[in-house]
Each structure stands twice: as C-alpha cells, then as structure tokens.
Design a protein around this motif. Sequence first.
Motif, PDB file in Angstrom:
ATOM      1  N   GLU A  52       0.837  -1.210   0.000  1.00 57.52           N
ATOM      2  CA  GLU A  52       0.000   0.000   0.000  1.00 57.52           C
ATOM      3  C   GLU A  52       0.873   1.262   0.000  1.00 57.52           C
ATOM      4  O   GLU A  52       0.545   2.248  -0.654  1.00 57.52           O
TER       5      GLU A  52
ATOM      6  N   HIS B   3      -8.648   7.079  -5.632  1.00 56.29           N
ATOM      7  CA  HIS B   3      -8.054   5.863  -5.051  1.00 56.29           C
ATOM      8  C   HIS B   3      -6.802   6.173  -4.235  1.00 56.29           C
ATOM      9  O   HIS B   3      -6.472   5.436  -3.311  1.00 56.29           O
TER      10      HIS B   3
ATOM     11  N   THR C 178      -6.341   4.927  -0.612  1.00 54.73           N
ATOM     12  CA  THR C 178      -5.124   4.187  -0.246  1.00 54.73           C
ATOM     13  C   THR C 178      -4.553   4.712   1.066  1.00 54.73           C
ATOM     14  O   THR C 178      -4.115   3.936   1.923  1.00 54.73           O
TER      15      THR C 178
ATOM     16  N   GLN D  49      -6.524   3.323   3.721  1.00 55.92           N
ATOM     17  CA  GLN D  49      -6.242   1.889   3.885  1.00 55.92           C
ATOM     18  C   GLN D  49      -4.981   1.676   4.717  1.00 55.92           C
ATOM     19  O   GLN D  49      -4.909   0.751   5.536  1.00 55.92           O
TER      20      GLN D  49
ATOM     21  N   GLU E 251      -3.824  -6.660  -4.686  1.00 57.94           N
ATOM     22  CA  GLU E 251      -4.345  -6.286  -3.366  1.00 57.94           C
ATOM     23  C   GLU E 251      -5.536  -7.172  -2.978  1.00 57.94           C
ATOM     24  O   GLU E 251      -5.660  -7.583  -1.828  1.00 57.94           O
TER      25      GLU E 251
ATOM     26  N   GLU F  94     -10.834  -2.013  -2.803  1.00 58.23           N
ATOM     27  CA  GLU F  94     -10.022  -2.507  -3.936  1.00 58.23           C
ATOM     28  C   GLU F  94     -10.918  -3.069  -5.027  1.00 58.23           C
ATOM     29  O   GLU F  94     -10.703  -2.837  -6.213  1.00 58.23           O
TER      30      GLU F  94
HETATM   31 FE   LIG Z   1      -4.923  -0.520  -1.559  1.00 54.66          FE
END
Ligand SMILES: [Fe+2]
Length: 168
Positions: A26, A52, A56, A59, A117, A147
């Motif tokens: 990541e 994204h 991310t 995440q 991922e 994802e």
């Molecule tokens: Fe990711």
Amino acid sequence: MGFFSKDIKTMDDLFVHTLRDVYYAEQQVEKNLPKMIEKATNLSLKADFEAHLAETRGQIERLEKVFEMHGVKAKAVHCPAIDGILKEADEVAGEVEDKQVLDAALIAAGQAVEHYEITRYGTLIAWAKQLGRPDCAAELEKNLAEEKAADKKLTARAQGGVNLAAAE
Ligand SMILES: [Fe+2]
Ligand SMILES: [Fe+2]
C-alpha cells in the motif's frame, strides 16, 4: 526476510508477515499513484486515480489500526511482487507515446495492482477469521471492498471508451 523464512513458525506469524507485506504494498501504491495521475490523459481516469490515492491513504491507516488491534508493531516488509507490478507499469508507460494508448496501459497497470491487493486481502481476511480475529477481518474487509470497487471502476473506464479511443 523471504516469504518462506524460518522465522515464520505459526499461522499467526504468517498472518503478521502478510499484513506487513500488504502494508509495504500500500505504501508503494501511495508513492506510485501520483505518477499515474500525472500521466493519465482521460480526466475521468485521472479522477479515479485521485480518489483511489485518498482511499489508499485511508487503507494504510486502517492497516495500522489492525496492527495495533493485533498487538504487533506496524512494520513494512519488502514485497517483491508489488515492486515488480509497479516496475512493469512504469516501463510500459515509458514506452507508450500515444496518449490514449497510454491511458489504456495505465488502466491495465492499475487493475494488476488491484488484483494483487484483492488476493492479499482475501487471504488475510480468511486467516484473521481462522485465528479468531473477526475484528481484524472486519477492518480488512473494508480495504478489500475498496479494492474491488476500484477494480470495477477501472473496468468501466476501459469499457466506457478509453480502450475504444486507444484503438482509433
Ligand atoms: Fe490498496
Ligand atoms: Fe487499490
């Protein structure tokens, strides 16, 4: 430490190692997405990558929460798989001159990352449940859902004209 290092003795060790692997992945994705945003021509694709990137970052924070919940240090271990996927993406993108073909290449590269991922999170969720950590699994499920959604968006982008434009 290699994936089948002797330091991994139990399922719990394997879980933590793989968590550290995806944590590294990541972080590399976070570093590489700005390059992909810069290279993308299609504005919707650019926006997808930007969204994204924000996801991310969330995440990564979620993974830090899982490390904490599991009582281990948040640490990244080198993941040659994601390095390879990102390196190939970079190499291919560097060789494409036509902007629309480059967008198609970027979508393909992005989907390779998403699929990597997805496989990692799928495994981690199964192992977390097996280890009696449904709480960790629930957090990892959130990353997996993002994802999968990102992957679907990229498919829609490709089918919605980027690949067609590239073929003209
Ligand atoms: Fe990711
Ligand atoms: Fe992703």
